[in-house]
Design an enzyme around this catalytic site. Structure first.
Site, short mmCIF file in Angstrom:
data_model
loop_
_atom_site.label_atom_id
_atom_site.label_comp_id
_atom_site.label_asym_id
_atom_site.label_seq_id
_atom_site.Cartn_x
_atom_site.Cartn_y
_atom_site.Cartn_z
N ARG A 164 0.83 -1.22 0.00
CA ARG A 164 0.00 0.00 0.00
C ARG A 164 0.87 1.27 0.00
NH1 ARG A 164 -2.37 -3.76 -0.76
NH2 ARG A 164 -4.34 -4.47 0.10
N SER A 244 -10.44 0.04 3.88
CA SER A 244 -9.63 -0.16 5.08
C SER A 244 -9.07 1.18 5.54
CB SER A 244 -8.43 -1.08 4.76
OG SER A 244 -8.90 -2.27 4.22
N GLU A 340 -4.19 3.95 6.22
CA GLU A 340 -4.03 3.68 4.79
C GLU A 340 -4.67 4.83 3.99
OE1 GLU A 340 -5.10 -0.34 3.36
OE2 GLU A 340 -6.08 0.64 1.68
C1 LIG Z 1 -15.33 -0.04 -0.20
C2 LIG Z 1 -13.88 0.18 -0.51
C3 LIG Z 1 -13.06 -0.91 -0.70
C4 LIG Z 1 -11.70 -0.72 -1.00
N1 LIG Z 1 -10.94 -1.82 -1.18
C5 LIG Z 1 -9.62 -1.69 -1.48
C6 LIG Z 1 -8.80 -2.83 -1.69
O1 LIG Z 1 -9.26 -3.97 -1.66
N2 LIG Z 1 -7.48 -2.63 -1.96
C7 LIG Z 1 -6.95 -1.39 -2.03
O2 LIG Z 1 -5.74 -1.29 -2.28
N3 LIG Z 1 -7.70 -0.29 -1.86
C8 LIG Z 1 -9.02 -0.40 -1.58
N4 LIG Z 1 -9.79 0.70 -1.38
C9 LIG Z 1 -9.18 2.05 -1.45
C10 LIG Z 1 -9.35 2.74 -2.83
O3 LIG Z 1 -10.36 2.15 -3.57
C11 LIG Z 1 -8.06 2.70 -3.64
O4 LIG Z 1 -7.00 3.26 -2.91
C12 LIG Z 1 -8.19 3.44 -4.97
O5 LIG Z 1 -7.04 3.24 -5.76
C13 LIG Z 1 -8.41 4.93 -4.79
O6 LIG Z 1 -8.73 5.47 -6.04
P1 LIG Z 1 -9.40 6.88 -6.19
O7 LIG Z 1 -9.43 7.20 -7.64
O8 LIG Z 1 -10.69 6.92 -5.50
O9 LIG Z 1 -8.33 7.78 -5.45
P2 LIG Z 1 -8.56 9.09 -4.58
O10 LIG Z 1 -9.20 8.70 -3.29
O11 LIG Z 1 -9.24 10.13 -5.38
O12 LIG Z 1 -7.07 9.53 -4.30
C14 LIG Z 1 -6.22 8.78 -3.48
C15 LIG Z 1 -4.85 9.46 -3.41
O13 LIG Z 1 -4.23 9.41 -4.70
C16 LIG Z 1 -4.03 10.74 -5.22
N5 LIG Z 1 -4.39 10.65 -6.64
C17 LIG Z 1 -5.53 10.15 -7.16
N6 LIG Z 1 -5.47 10.15 -8.51
C18 LIG Z 1 -4.27 10.66 -8.84
C19 LIG Z 1 -3.61 10.94 -10.09
N7 LIG Z 1 -4.18 10.67 -11.26
N8 LIG Z 1 -2.38 11.48 -10.04
C20 LIG Z 1 -1.77 11.76 -8.87
N9 LIG Z 1 -2.34 11.53 -7.67
C21 LIG Z 1 -3.57 10.99 -7.65
C22 LIG Z 1 -4.92 11.64 -4.41
O14 LIG Z 1 -4.40 12.95 -4.34
C23 LIG Z 1 -4.94 10.93 -3.06
O15 LIG Z 1 -3.78 11.26 -2.33
C24 LIG Z 1 -11.16 0.57 -1.09
C25 LIG Z 1 -12.00 1.67 -0.92
C26 LIG Z 1 -13.34 1.48 -0.63
C27 LIG Z 1 -14.24 2.68 -0.46
#
Ligand SMILES: Cc1cc2nc3c(=O)[nH]c(=O)nc-3n(C[C@H](O)[C@H](O)[C@H](O)COP(=O)(O)OP(=O)(O)OC[C@H]3O[C@@H](n4cnc5c(N)ncnc54)[C@H](O)[C@@H]3O)c2cc1C
Length: 344
Positions: A164, A244, A340
């Site tokens: 992570r 998480s 996380e």
């Molecule tokens: C129900 C649920 C289940 C989940 N299960 C998992 C799992 O099984 N495994 C896991 O690893 N994660 C899990 N996650 C966490 C999440 O889904 C992941 O971390 C996902 O990759 C986040 O994507 P996002 O586009 O929503 O990122 P965001 O929440 O929008 O951003 C996350 C971070 O990345 C940065 N960021 C986003 N996009 C970019 C970009 N294009 N360039 C530079 N920086 C950027 C943001 O500034 C922020 O710091 C879960 C979340 C939820 C709600």
């Protein structure tokens, strides 16, 4: 392409925090980003890149420019007899990309089915689930340095992926806009491809057996994972959460031995470097937090590691709850939990 002012971010984060952005834009290309970044209002503004907002806790209004990444496109950039490089725009929905690959019979992402968010965020915390991480099939990514707007490529090595974790959560935190990510996947349609499905993790094998899957396929593995995830994890559309909240901590062998004699049922996973990983969910549950609510926030009833917003909770309530959970885990097990979720 426009710049909105004082925009609510409530629908842009899965915790449902009602924070506002001083400036907000959605960008669909690198050129749009460059053009907007040159706006006279922006040089000194703080900048926040947002994907699907499923891994952030917004603790207050963002006094700067929020850039919502919506760069589209999925293409095959090259292929050999048994491998294919698929490049996806950072704004592509992650699960939709996984489904697209499964449909094409490209193997490698299926264990990461139903993870919320967009493709551009996948490398940020090196998303992982069911015994797989995106780094296993990561090929390269394209990014733009936010300050200079210069385009750069990152190899897997440059990204320094960990559990992570990546360089984008450390040395280069907040410095790059990831614009596309490429993955090297196996072509299961080719007779030359020998493919190892990863089904050892958690309940996966049992669910596949229950589904009476005769011959493994990418779709069968994905369906089983979706079934487990839907049963276990709260849907952010119904209950605000960011998955998480904490990482699974790794402890020393000595600490593990001491704890294991007191808690023989403690689940644990020996790590290659000699430490032992312990599920944060088990630690939290053993401290009695599972299903507990504090005001409008709580630890989820089927997955203690997921902190939820039961409606109208403010970030302070989530932070107070997470602080109280961390303190109990520290007191009972002498283990420090680290978040996380990205606290913004
Ligand atoms: C129900 C649920 C289940 C989940 N299960 C998992 C799992 O099984 N495994 C896991 O690893 N994660 C899990 N996650 C966490 C999440 O889904 C992941 O971390 C996902 O990759 C986040 O994507 P996002 O586009 O929503 O990122 P965001 O929440 O929008 O951003 C996350 C971070 O990345 C940065 N960021 C986003 N996009 C970019 C970009 N294009 N360039 C530079 N920086 C950027 C943001 O500034 C922020 O710091 C879960 C979340 C939820 C709600």
């Amino acid at each position: 392409m426009k710049i909105e002012e004082n925009r609510s971010l409530k629908s842009f984060n899965t915790f449902g925090m009602d924070a506002r952005a001083k400036y907000f834009s959605e960008i669909r290309s690198v050129e749009e980003f460059r053009e907007l970044a040159g706006d006279s209002r922006f040089p000194d503004e703080k900048k926040l890149i947002l994907g699907g907002g499923s891994n952030v806790l917004l603790t207050g209004d963002f006094d700067g420019w929020v850039v919502k990444n919506a760069i589209p496109g999925v293409t095959v950039v090259s292929e050999t007899e048994n491998k294919v490089i698929v490049k996806a725009g950072a704004g592509e929905d992650w699960h939709a990309l996984v489904m697209w690959c499964i449909e094409k019979n490209y193997g490698g992402l299926e264990n990461l089915s139903l993870i919320p968010g967009l493709t551009g965020a996948a490398p940020i915390q090196n998303i992982g689930a069911y015994g797989a991480e995106q780094k296993d099939v990561f090929y390269e990514l394209e990014a733009v340095e936010i300050r200079s707007c210069e385009a750069v490529k990152f190899s897997a090595r440059d990204c320094v992926f960990g559990y992570r974790d990546s360089v984008f959560k450390n040395k280069f935190k907040g410095q790059y806009l990831i614009t596309s990510v490429s993955f090297k996947l196996a072509k299961l349609s080719s007779p030359k491809t020998s493919y190892r499905f990863r089904t050892e993790y958690g309940d996966l094998r049992r669910i596949l057996d229950e589904m009476k899957v005769q011959a493994l396929s990418l779709k069968a593995v994905s369906d089983a994972i979706c079934q487990i995830r839907r049963a276990k994890l709260p849907d952010p559309k119904e209950l605000g959460n960011a998955g998480s909240f904490f990482k699974n901590p790794s402890i020393s062998q000595a600490q593990f031995q001491a704890l294991a004699s007191k808690y023989p049922k403690m689940p644990h996973y020996p790590q290659p470097e000699g430490t032992v990983k312990v599920p944060a969910g088990w630690l939290i549950e053993t401290c009695g937090w599972k299903g507990k609510t504090v005001g409008r926030a709580g630890s989820h009833k089927t997955q203690a590691l997921v902190l939820v917003n039961y409606g109208g909770a403010i970030a302070q309530e989530i932070l107070e709850l997470s602080g109280a959970i961390s303190r109990s885990v520290k007191e009972k097990f002498a283990i420090e939990l680290s978040p996380e979720v990205n606290i913004v």
